[in-house]
Design an enzyme around this catalytic site. Structure first.
Site, PDB file in Angstrom:
ATOM      1  N   GLU A 116       0.786  -1.241   0.000  1.00  0.00           N
ATOM      2  CA  GLU A 116       0.000   0.000   0.000  1.00  0.00           C
ATOM      3  C   GLU A 116       0.819   1.293   0.000  1.00  0.00           C
ATOM      4  O   GLU A 116       0.722   2.101   0.928  1.00  0.00           O
ATOM      5  CB  GLU A 116      -0.959  -0.003   1.189  1.00  0.00           C
TER       6      GLU A 116
ATOM      7  N   GLU B 142      -5.455  -7.794  -0.277  1.00  0.00           N
ATOM      8  CA  GLU B 142      -6.159  -7.583   0.982  1.00  0.00           C
ATOM      9  C   GLU B 142      -7.619  -7.281   0.697  1.00  0.00           C
ATOM     10  O   GLU B 142      -7.946  -6.511  -0.211  1.00  0.00           O
ATOM     11  CB  GLU B 142      -5.562  -6.422   1.789  1.00  0.00           C
TER      12      GLU B 142
END
Length: 534
Positions: free
Chosen positions: A164, A271
């Site tokens: 991320e 995720e």
């Protein structure tokens, strides 16, 4: 009556056969790689390196066994870069590698599963954003080069470049990801690589920044896919235990799926997760079903999260509760678990999405051996000598180098007539010798085509963020500055290297100043760290 019963029995048999065929078809269409994040080694990010079993924990075989028994064949293993390599550019920590190898070997060798290694650093390391601080792209590539050396002989290990990235310029992040890919391949590793984007690599927001930039990725092994994340709550953060709707997940994947399909690329959902209530269950079911129906793009997924330190308080926990019972989410996830462990294929045969810039060479020389080249003219006002024969870079074959001092904000200025289109070039690179000093104390400015004025944004080179090795007095070092820092839509009139301070500056030297394009091959530099320079 007997004839009626026989007809009904035959009809029911046909229905059962059709249902069986539907079930087989449904199973055959699940994604190849389906599993869970095994979380723990990324905990305690405020305590670096921290104490094992106090600030963080590595999952072990017993933590993974439950998910193995469920049939999951793919595991994402988050960890912190600074724990595995406590000194930037240094050796990897043997203690941490031992914990990592214990889990990886259990899953890949004993159970024939796949593992993704995930530096869970959000595009950062050692206190700074990669490529936008003293945490240079070169240091990041060095980390991946060394980690790839450890696992290059295990084809079931997948390299997830970063968790991320956020708050970063997308061009700089693309440059960092590209350098890491070259470093991995330079280490001799052909393992599958997953490439995330900026803005938390969200699928829902991919088209805003990533789509127009992250499509230009070059992998010499042609073995990479994209990694996106997608949560089901109101801001797609995964921090709320409620889901927006039953359709929120699959709808968030649609635009990204179309983008990847157009490129001929595959993707992994690294995720996702939701609360235990039926609405979140419906959202999970629909999103996983959407991926099952689009396996030409979706290679697989890893649910967030599992691991021994998630307790009952965490709404998205998939690890069984203290009595060994399944979490409610498992009943929604389990029907979509792959029934086998196939070998993942990143995309159909072909080179992939990389297209070299048109009408440019791999390098464009600006200065070499006493002369400017390719339309660049020396407009410098700093004290300098284009051909100083007293200091020559060994192995260059040159008879002289450029000597200069940048006293009182002096500058080297290489001017051209609207010839510097930074979108066509990866970096501005040169060899630098600080003379009797050490370090760098000047900045890089692009020069506008209007009025030959400097642009407001510039790269300050007073930190060794772009060099391949420490900058030491009287030694040559290769410096590469990614041009993603600058406006990609502007064509410039050249650039300046300008001193940062008033007063006297020491005499320093340059050799082989050039623009470097997005290359088809990585390059071995002489006399420096053995990392590909692009």
């Amino acid at each position: 009556l007997l004839a009626y019963c026989e007809r009904e029995r035959a009809t029911m048999n046909r229905i059962r056969a059709l249902l069986l065929l539907c079930y087989v078809a449904m199973v055959a269409c699940t994604c190849d790689l389906t599993g869970v994040n095994l979380s723990g080694a990324e905990f305690g990010s405020g305590d670096i390196p921290g104490a094992i079993f106090h600030n963080y924990v590595w999952d072990g075989p017993k933590d993974a066994q439950y998910f193995v028994n469920k049939g999951m064949n793919y595991y994402r293993v988050p960890f912190l870069w600074e724990r595995l390599q406590t000194v930037a550019g240094g050796a990897l920590e043997e203690k941490e590698l031992k914990f990592m190898f214990t889990l990886v070997n259990f899953l890949t060798e004993q159970n024939n599963m796949y593992v993704m290694l995930d530096p869970h650093n959000y595009g950062r390391g050692f206190g700074g954003k990669i490529g936008q601080s003293s945490t240079s792209i070169t240091l990041y590539a060095d980390f991946w080069y060394k980690l790839a050396l450890e696992f290059k002989n295990n084809s079931k290990v997948i390299f997830g470049l970063m968790n991320e990235p956020n708050g970063q310029d997308v061009h700089i992040w693309r440059n960092a990801a590209q350098r890491a890919i070259y470093a991995i391949r330079f280490a001799g590793a052909s393992n599958l690589i997953t490439v995330p984007g900026v803005d938390w690599t969200g699928a829902h927001s991919w088209m805003e920044q990533n789509a127009a930039v992250m499509n230009v990725i070059d992998d010499p092994a042609d073995n990479y896919i994209y990694e996106v994340h997608q949560y089901l709550d109101i801001d797609s953060s995964g921090t709320h235990n409620t889901c927006v709707s039953a359709d929120v997940g699959w709808k968030a994947l649609v635009n990204f799926t179309a983008w990847a399909r157009k490129l001929g690329k595959k993707a992994i959902l690294g995720e996702f997760g939701g609360g235990p209530d039926p609405l979140c269950g419906a959202a999970l079911t629909n999103m996983l079903g959407y991926m099952d129906n689009n396996t030409d793009v979706w290679m697989g997924w890893t649910y967030w999260s599992g691991g021994p330190w998630w307790g009952d308080w965490y709404f998205s926990n998939l690890t069984p509760n203290s009595t060994g019972q399944d979490r409610p989410q498992m009943k929604y996830v389990q029907p979509h678990i792959s029934p086998s462990t196939p070998k993942p294929t990143p995309h159909s045969p072909g080179k992939g999405s990389y297209t070299p810039p048109q009408n440019v060479k791999t390098q464009k020389t600006i200065y070499s051996n006493g002369k400017t080249q390719n339309g660049f003219v020396d407009y410098s006002w700093a004290h300098h000598d284009l051909c100083n024969s007293s200091v020559i870079r060994p192995g260059s074959g040159d008879s002289c180098s450029l000597s200069f001092d940048l006293s009182s904000y002096g500058a080297l200025w290489f001017q051209c007539a609207a010839c510097l289109n930074v979108s066509s070039w990866f970096s501005l690179s040169f060899w630098y010798n600080p003379g009797n000093a050490s370090g760098v104390d000047f900045g890089l400015f692009m020069v506008n085509t209007t009025g030959n004025s400097k642009v407001s944004s510039h790269v300050n080179l007073d930190l060794p963020a772009y060099s391949t090795s420490p900058i030491i007095s009287n030694q040559w070092v290769y410096i590469s500055v990614p041009l993603g820092w600058f406006n990609q839509t502007v064509v410039y009139n050249g650039f300046q290297l300008q001193g940062n301070k008033p007063g006297d500056a020491p005499l320093a030297y340059l050799s082989d100043v050039e623009l470097v394009a997005y290359p088809d091959q990585y390059t071995m530099i002489d006399g420096g760290v053995h990392i590909p320079i692009v």
